[in-house]
Design a protein around this motif. Sequence first.
Motif, PDB file in Angstrom:
ATOM      1  N   GLU A 202      -5.254 -81.199  63.419  1.00  0.00           N
ATOM      2  CA  GLU A 202      -5.615 -82.376  64.091  1.00  0.00           C
ATOM      3  C   GLU A 202      -4.954 -82.115  65.774  1.00  0.00           C
ATOM      4  O   GLU A 202      -5.487 -82.340  66.792  1.00  0.00           O
ATOM      5  CB  GLU A 202      -5.224 -83.462  63.625  1.00  0.00           C
TER       6      GLU A 202
ATOM      7  N   CYS B 245      -6.657 -79.366  67.739  1.00  0.00           N
ATOM      8  CA  CYS B 245      -7.883 -79.595  68.211  1.00  0.00           C
ATOM      9  C   CYS B 245      -7.628 -80.697  69.490  1.00  0.00           C
ATOM     10  O   CYS B 245      -8.386 -80.661  70.423  1.00  0.00           O
ATOM     11  CB  CYS B 245      -8.596 -80.566  67.057  1.00  0.00           C
TER      12      CYS B 245
ATOM     13  N   ARG C  59      -9.107 -79.892  73.136  1.00  0.00           N
ATOM     14  CA  ARG C  59      -9.764 -80.440  73.980  1.00  0.00           C
ATOM     15  C   ARG C  59      -9.078 -80.984  75.353  1.00  0.00           C
ATOM     16  O   ARG C  59      -9.814 -81.134  76.424  1.00  0.00           O
ATOM     17  CB  ARG C  59     -10.128 -81.980  73.208  1.00  0.00           C
TER      18      ARG C  59
ATOM     19  N   VAL D  91     -15.468 -78.167  64.796  1.00  0.00           N
ATOM     20  CA  VAL D  91     -14.254 -77.607  64.690  1.00  0.00           C
ATOM     21  C   VAL D  91     -14.651 -76.326  63.700  1.00  0.00           C
ATOM     22  O   VAL D  91     -15.093 -76.361  62.675  1.00  0.00           O
ATOM     23  CB  VAL D  91     -13.241 -78.312  64.288  1.00  0.00           C
TER      24      VAL D  91
ATOM     25  N   GLU E 211     -12.215 -73.961  61.631  1.00  0.00           N
ATOM     26  CA  GLU E 211     -10.620 -73.434  61.429  1.00  0.00           C
ATOM     27  C   GLU E 211     -10.625 -72.187  60.699  1.00  0.00           C
ATOM     28  O   GLU E 211     -11.567 -71.593  59.809  1.00  0.00           O
ATOM     29  CB  GLU E 211     -10.330 -74.520  60.283  1.00  0.00           C
TER      30      GLU E 211
ATOM     31  N   VAL F  11      -7.545 -72.549  65.248  1.00  0.00           N
ATOM     32  CA  VAL F  11      -8.419 -73.505  65.276  1.00  0.00           C
ATOM     33  C   VAL F  11      -9.285 -73.352  66.562  1.00  0.00           C
ATOM     34  O   VAL F  11      -8.801 -73.277  67.643  1.00  0.00           O
ATOM     35  CB  VAL F  11      -7.936 -75.088  65.177  1.00  0.00           C
TER      36      VAL F  11
ATOM     37  N   LEU G 254     -12.336 -74.856  68.877  1.00  0.00           N
ATOM     38  CA  LEU G 254     -13.216 -76.258  69.117  1.00  0.00           C
ATOM     39  C   LEU G 254     -14.432 -75.788  70.091  1.00  0.00           C
ATOM     40  O   LEU G 254     -14.161 -75.145  71.137  1.00  0.00           O
ATOM     41  CB  LEU G 254     -12.052 -77.220  69.762  1.00  0.00           C
TER      42      LEU G 254
END
Length: 404
Positions: A331, A334, A338, A361, A363, A368, A370
């Motif tokens: 999280e 991400c 962003r 997303v 993973e 990760v 995005l």
Amino acid sequence: MNGLVRYAAGSVRFEVMGGRGERFLNTCVEAGIPVEHIHPTDTGYLATVPLRDYKRMRPFARRNRCRLRVREKYGAYFALLAYRGRWGIALGLVLCALALFLGGDLIWNICFLNFTPEQETAARAMLFEQGIYEGAFQNHEILMRAASELFVESEEYGWVTLNFVKGRLVVEKTQRERPPESVSTEITNVVAVSDGIVRRIDLVDGYPSVVTGQYVARGQVLVSGMRLNSYERPMYTHAEADVWAEVENTYLYTQPLHGTSTLPTAECKSYYTLYLPWGELPLYRNADLAGTAQRRVLRRPAAPLGFHLPALVEELQVRSTQPTAWTLTPEAACQIARSRILDTLRTQFGIYELLEETAEVREKSDSVTLVLRLRFLANIGEMKPFSGEMDQNAGPDTISEENP
């Protein structure tokens, strides 16, 4: 004034006990000794006489079988008597007077007028590079060169002066007035930097080539710098406009979940150096200056209790650093991805209005990725030199420049 004269001459407060006290007092008055502030006591009375007359009273006291006892001594003589034999004080005063006499060209204090704290810090650093600081000797040539350097290096100052008066250097400046921006006569087009649907055109000058609601492609001319008049002759101008369009782009950013960063610690050490008229004096033995340590240099005048001395204190602040391993949750990764994408968007378009956002997303074990699909409103217009062919027979009311 009488109090000052009495303090300089000195006086003695004494007590008369036993004997013929009244006759002793009359004898002193007949001898011209000024006896003042007489107050009775249980054994006699208290009185005050000047210091020079106190020894003259001794024979009169013996004659009248009175005893004299000193109760209080007042005056400059008694105050200076406490420093008898302390030649260091006198030597210090002589050396201080000699330093004041020989230090006519020594800077004791630097005063900055009309400077903000940030401007004063920058100016003090620049003067230090020129050899001008508290505790340094100066001359007219050095000050003139330093004033010129301050004026040339800064685009904010209208003029700079350095005035040296009795050990005080006054640095004064004025703000430079910005001249009005001249109207550009360059022939330009406004070109789209991205695909999009035009929503609004804020026209400054030029001839629009598109209308609202029209889809435009990257590189397309939005506002032209040339059009034909009613006689089919070209008219040229400096095209300028903000063309707001609805843009839809897809961005991708990969954020690792694990890594190592060099971060500062809470440990901070300060190393001081004293700059004196005869040279610099480090106030430390060894400085622990690691290669990765963060350093900061602060300079301030030596002014204990507000009294400026001809010296400068330089403080070197060293903050240690150490490599720190970090781990992010998916999280948090991400959110960072962003933020990086939006920073890129801001760099590319400046001000924008986000209309729609769709995220995907992907993973992995160590990262990760995005994928962000954005629909936003932004200014896609960019001024570029006019690229069309110009009429060589243009009249005097047109701009006839060569095509760059």
